[in-house]
Write an enzyme that holds these catalytic residues in place. Structure first.
Site, PDB file in Angstrom:
ATOM      1  N   GLY A 201     -95.464   0.820  20.894  1.00 63.58           N
ATOM      2  CA  GLY A 201     -94.457   1.184  19.982  1.00 63.58           C
ATOM      3  C   GLY A 201     -94.872   1.573  18.579  1.00 63.58           C
ATOM      4  O   GLY A 201     -95.987   2.128  18.589  1.00 63.58           O
TER       5      GLY A 201
ATOM      6  N   LEU B  72     -91.986   3.458  27.990  1.00 59.92           N
ATOM      7  CA  LEU B  72     -92.720   3.854  26.893  1.00 59.92           C
ATOM      8  C   LEU B  72     -94.075   3.125  26.688  1.00 59.92           C
ATOM      9  O   LEU B  72     -94.251   1.705  26.762  1.00 59.92           O
ATOM     10  CB  LEU B  72     -91.828   3.358  25.323  1.00 59.92           C
ATOM     11  CG  LEU B  72     -92.771   3.714  24.289  1.00 59.92           C
ATOM     12  CD1 LEU B  72     -92.610   5.028  23.908  1.00 59.92           C
ATOM     13  CD2 LEU B  72     -91.849   3.013  22.748  1.00 59.92           C
ATOM     14  N   ASP B  73     -95.039   3.884  26.532  1.00 61.73           N
ATOM     15  CA  ASP B  73     -96.510   3.461  26.227  1.00 61.73           C
ATOM     16  C   ASP B  73     -96.766   2.533  27.585  1.00 61.73           C
ATOM     17  O   ASP B  73     -97.778   1.839  27.417  1.00 61.73           O
ATOM     18  CB  ASP B  73     -96.667   2.631  25.097  1.00 61.73           C
ATOM     19  CG  ASP B  73     -96.341   3.480  23.600  1.00 61.73           C
ATOM     20  OD1 ASP B  73     -96.679   4.695  23.795  1.00 61.73           O
ATOM     21  OD2 ASP B  73     -96.075   2.931  22.798  1.00 61.73           O
ATOM     22  N   ALA B  74     -96.216   2.757  28.566  1.00 66.89           N
ATOM     23  CA  ALA B  74     -96.763   1.959  29.915  1.00 66.89           C
ATOM     24  C   ALA B  74     -97.016   2.885  31.072  1.00 66.89           C
ATOM     25  O   ALA B  74     -97.367   2.158  32.076  1.00 66.89           O
ATOM     26  CB  ALA B  74     -95.512   1.143  30.237  1.00 66.89           C
TER      27      ALA B  74
END
Lengths: 294, 294, 294, 294
Positions: A211, A237-239
């Site tokens: 994040g 997100l960001d995964a």
């Protein structure tokens, strides 16, 4: 400005990336297929995940003298080999140079690093377009002689602006996208159009500090090492599947501003390493994890 | 092309770098001198080498409100403090932006990395001129809007060409020189003109593989880690005081070509880190070794 | 088995760790105090956090010839200096060797690493007792000649067993506790008895993968680097001030079992580095972050 | 003291290490040979050095159900495959546990690290004897329950004492030797008896600082990174094939004593990693370089 590109001997090879359920003899089957058809193997990487029971392979061979015409290789491989072994496979040809779009916002360090490699001829890639939600980096694009498209995104116009971006990707025949510190979250719909074809750099050692404002969070937590993570973008997100990570030491002396400074070098090197591996067709994704061949 | 330089609050500080024979009370003497004259210290680093019995110090303080006029600070410090303690010292003022010359040959990676930082405003520096013994990188200089001087060196004309370079340094009021993969050995005479003012990057982990073709030598020796070393140039080849070193892992799979590729990223980051430290006035040289303050 | 302890010249020094609100002249005040009383400073580290406006300092000086008697140093410092500057300070004397308790479970690698250093005389420490909730490592303790106390913990008896452990700490005059892969969560009540005096090693790069089975989680996430984190234990699990972190690269080839194997070396080195810094009195805690002096 | 050795499922596998001139079809030939005889491959690593035109391979397969009796595998492989392809090969069987001798002098850190792994059951190895030219570490050997042989070496008796050591190796049926900071140079004659079977740890980043007192030399040169190198011993000092290297950062603050302290951890980890790879039969030597399989 591609004035200093060195001459490099062009390869004429095919690259197969394969994964399938493991069983005896897959490797021998594939190498026999290539040998019998006079395909000189110049790279072969393979391994088996004993836990998942999955066989992974990357093989590259010279097309010169290969018995099967280039435009038939895929069809023959599917019919003779892949269909019998439930293979999931992709084929690439070294003569087709991938086309990459760059998405940027205001920070230039990753953009400069990529354009320097491009100009220096480090990579076999074309960069027909740079897209940004801010005009800040337009002069950089211009000096490197690359189209710059300003696509301003607001909460209200996101849907239509992303549609415009998708059109630009089509127009420029883009194969994959690199988010070079692009500070907009892409919608799930946009991402769906480019599965494992959007490479992002996140400025933390994921999964720590996903994040916004990871350097602030790292400073607040008092970590002794900071990191950067390059991954394929997925709808979460960001995964997405991690391609490459890098770290550098810090100390109590490093205020947030200094973490940001140190992080810039990390980010640009980690991102460029990931793009390089992608361009080399050395990455295979399976169940949200990457296999990155040597 | 300095179009994207961020606004940064200008500091108005003085920086003292000191070394002298150690004895009790030096630190207190210097800090008292600054305190009494209303100099607000914003950085203080100091330590004592117990073996050599040398005291080292870097102190930075705000000039606003400081009782001694800027152009007198050096004189006062010498008279009141330094002369009594046999100090070896230098003073710098943050308002005077250092002027750097870049020497390059054919390889662009270090040049690009430095120009990107310059353009992005990462560093407080001026780069008035790029000098090269080859025309290869002139287009790069031009696009970044920097003067490019071609000074071809041969065994025969070396003396006069170096003289010409010295003239260019004077003309451009150069404070220090960065050899960004400049493939010429500077003569002892040239080096003498710039003591601890020429920063080089050598593409090995010195003192291993000094001299030519270090990646070939590293490959032949079968090392598992390669390195890069930034140092101040002295008359002895690759033997000057080391500023910064970096390393990266390699394996039996890495042919020379791949070591060169991996090495480029090492070289540019190590060199830029060294230049950054130099620009910050954080480096002090004593007996062919550097003290690099945090 | 302390048969191979090397003779080391015993130091007779005092160490002050200080933090306080920053203002002009603190450093000069402290160094003057030591100089005037003939205290030969052999280490001085200090810096100011400009954001928090906090001054941090570690100073070590020789007690031989120091004008103030050792048992009065603290009192004089408080009266003459600390109270006037709202200092938070601690004093240590090198002649008093810290006493450390080890808490272990079944895994021996951190225990062996610490006992090896202890036996080799790497550290100035006494280890009077090893506590475990399993009998597994008793033979190791015995061979190294250290008391082993088996304190089995269950959900039911935790409160009273921890009370027993506290008694053992008192009995052995323990200064600080090292959890060398101790697989029990300490209660808030236990922790309160040893503020910033319990050092733990967590087998991940915190804050990623806090809690149980971090290597399994790291594998599932597909990270390319694993880590280990040593921190002071607070009442919140894996959230205490970080002392030291280390990392090592991994790849898609590393199954969980191999991450665990690679992690063992990381864990033992990171933990031992943290213990070493603690023993050197180089760590200061402020607002859940550590300052670790060089 | 092998009291805490964990039960591990015993593998019953054969391991082949191969190198030979490259030509088409070698890989397919070998894997077919194993497949046809019902050998379930559980590891396969292979690559081709395109410059030297050498094919390298490591393959491990389960012997259970394999059509060829274990004691005939080598003969069949030589006759049917190896002789036709000019292969240089070695075969190992996982049921035969390698026997290692340790040579030490006065420093215990590498010895402790190895004995800890041995006792903890990290490695499948037997250590029947520790040899030293000093009595210092005898108590360590004793506590771990391992024979300790004192073999004092002087310039005069070196020849006969080395002969005695060779006898001890025979008596204990030693497969390979680990020099765990053994401070004697082995004679060419001794080394000849154990080709690529003596693993040394040198306390520098070779080829920098070969020979005596490398930390002193590193300090004098002012390096910013120190290293350790594990290699097979050849008749030329510190010039044998490198197995593994490691590095750690240092600074101007690190005096020689501190480099030595930091180096100890490097040395023990690098040496143990090299021994582990050797035990796994993952190392192949070709022309003074190692191939270390993943």
């Amino acid at each position: 400005m591609k004035t200093i590109k060195p001459l490099r001997e062009k390869k004429n090879t095919a690259i197969l990336l394969i994964h399938c359920p493991d069983k005896q003899g897959i490797l021998a089957t594939v190498t026999e297929f290539l040998n019998k058809n006079n395909g000189n193997i110049i790279y072969l990487g393979q391994h088996v995940d004993r836990v998942e029971k999955i066989f992974y392979m990357r093989v590259e061979w010279e097309l010169k003298g290969f018995a099967i015409p280039t435009d038939k290789v895929g069809e023959y491989f599917e019919t003779l080999i892949a269909s019998k072994l439930q293979m999931n496979w992709k084929i690439y040809f070294s003569v087709s140079i991938p086309r990459m779009a760059l998405f940027v916002s205001k920070m230039p360090h990753c953009l400069f690093d990529i354009l320097a490699r491009y100009t220096a001829g480090e990579w076999d890639v074309e960069i027909p377009v740079i897209i940004s939600n801010h005009p800040t980096l337009e002069p950089v694009a211009r000096r490197f002689g690359i189209d710059f498209e300003l696509v301003k995104i607001t909460a209200e116009n996101k849907r239509e602006q992303e549609q415009k971006e998708i059109e630009l990707m089509k127009k420029h025949k883009i194969d994959f996208i690199v988010l070079a510190r692009y500070m907009q979250i892409l919608s799930e719909e946009f991402v769906k159009n480019f599965p494992n074809k959007i490479i992002n750099i996140h400025h933390s050692f994921l999964p720590a500090f996903a994040g916004a404002k990871p350097y602030h969070a790292a400073h607040a937590r008092g970590v002794k090492i900071i990191g950067a993570t390059s991954h394929y973008v997925t709808s979460e997100l960001d995964a997405g599947p991690i391609i490459e990570q890098g770290v550098t030491r810090c100390s109590h002396l490093d205020k947030v501003e200094n973490l940001i400074r140190k992080g810039r070098d990390l980010e640009k090197i980690v991102l460029s390493n990931a793009v390089y591996k992608h361009l080399q067709r050395k990455i295979l994704v399976y169940k949200n994890r990457t296999v990155v061949f040597n």
